[in-house]
Design an enzyme around this catalytic site. Sequence first.
Site, PDB file in Angstrom:
ATOM      1  N   HIS A 100      -4.676   1.930   7.136  1.00 24.79           N
ATOM      2  CA  HIS A 100      -3.260   2.153   6.865  1.00 24.79           C
ATOM      3  C   HIS A 100      -2.605   2.680   8.138  1.00 24.79           C
ATOM      4  O   HIS A 100      -3.265   3.305   8.976  1.00 24.79           O
ATOM      5  CB  HIS A 100      -3.046   3.179   5.740  1.00 24.79           C
ATOM      6  N   CYS A 154      -2.764  11.432   3.502  1.00 22.74           N
ATOM      7  CA  CYS A 154      -3.136  10.601   2.348  1.00 22.74           C
ATOM      8  C   CYS A 154      -2.833  11.303   1.036  1.00 22.74           C
ATOM      9  O   CYS A 154      -2.500  10.661   0.035  1.00 22.74           O
ATOM     10  CB  CYS A 154      -4.625  10.263   2.396  1.00 22.74           C
ATOM     11  N   GLU A 159       0.811  -1.218   0.000  1.00 25.75           N
ATOM     12  CA  GLU A 159       0.000   0.000   0.000  1.00 25.75           C
ATOM     13  C   GLU A 159       0.848   1.274   0.000  1.00 25.75           C
ATOM     14  O   GLU A 159       0.345   2.367   0.239  1.00 25.75           O
ATOM     15  CB  GLU A 159      -0.938  -0.014   1.208  1.00 25.75           C
TER      16      GLU A 159
END
Length: 446
Positions: A249, A370, A174
């Site tokens: 995450h 993000c 990720e």
Amino acid sequence: MQATEANFDGLVGPTHNYAGLSFGNVASQNNEKSIANPKAAARQGLRKMKQLADLGFHQGVLPPQERPSMRLLRELGFSGDDATVIARVAKDAPELLAAASSASAMWTANAATVSPSADTHDGRVHFTPANLCSKLHRAIEHESTRRTLRAIFNDADRFVVHEALPGTPALGDEGAANHTRFCADYAARGVEFFVYGRSEYRRGPEPKRFPARQTFEASRAVAHRHGLAEAATVYAQQNPDVIDAGVFHNDVIAVGNRNTLFCHQLAFVEQNAVYDELRSKLTELKADFNVIEVPDAQVSVADAVTSYLFNSQLLTRPDGKQVLVVPQECRENPRVAAYLDGLTSHAGPIDDVLVFDLRESMKNGGGPACLRLRVVLDDAERAAVTQGVWINDTLFGRLDTWIEKHYRDRLAPADLTDPQLLAESRTALDELTQILGLGSLYDFQR
């Protein structure tokens, strides 16, 4: 040679919408089928970039990907001209049209993992695009990501942009959302910190409600590929209980910068041992290590997830002091707001808090962290970057005008069936590549 951290934010794409595609991402699921405002979303992100650039930070921009992805839809068996394909998918498999139309590439923390030249075996900056294989709408991103990174970081003597890891669950990757780097100074060798949710081949705790997207095996493969020294690499497992609470995450529960780790009390498995290993390896590099651990009694995991306190940017200002960049939701949560007031009132590594309105991104589960990919660059490397992507007054003005010209201010899930949306997006992206000086980046331009 001096080095600094640059942030490359993703520009929100014209198809920004709320399709609820991300199981395990609480905000994404809660706002499914809401009405989105792509124009506002793009401007909110652009304003953050501009304000940080005005404060002296090196700030770049990464362009959106082409959406809807006609390549994906054709690979899945739909044929005809573009309008026919969209109509057929909308009728037969609307969930595939939603996946093909997602603007999720705006969250560039998932674009790649980046290791600076001070850490790597060959003295070049290494990028590994994330395969994002846990979600269809994100698994289609890495090829375009690689193409974009190679267009921007195109000096092969200074930069290496790898292929993504194989897209198998054993190597679920990720990107930088599960990676940070600690150092005494950006130019100095650092310790790279990889956080994973589960291991494919080792026994250990795993979440029960939501999937762990990052594997230990993927993190280790990236470290090996970048040529990182084992003595300067640390692997830690994210607490599976917080994954089950919506921390999909690591950057939803922790953020690091230079020699400071800001995290929740429940962020990691065997948390004190993680601190000890980081401290020991940084000591070998003659670097201090500071931990700011937020007690669960002051800010719960639920508060962290709804406010995105840890999905913040921790930045070192030109004067050496650190600033925390948070979304406005942190000020709207009384417990988080109280914690932040106390954080800056005491002498500590974090001196100031900047608050941004990123509501459109936040409703899809993406805060300040993000939206950005961190890249440490020395002076020569920064000069080798394609210069048209750096945010300044001129580029900000051109991008703001471009958004006003091309973006809708309302996009409902049903609007994804409109073939005109594809035409509008392609027109916008074609103009954007000229603004940024990136050449023929998209399939439709080739």
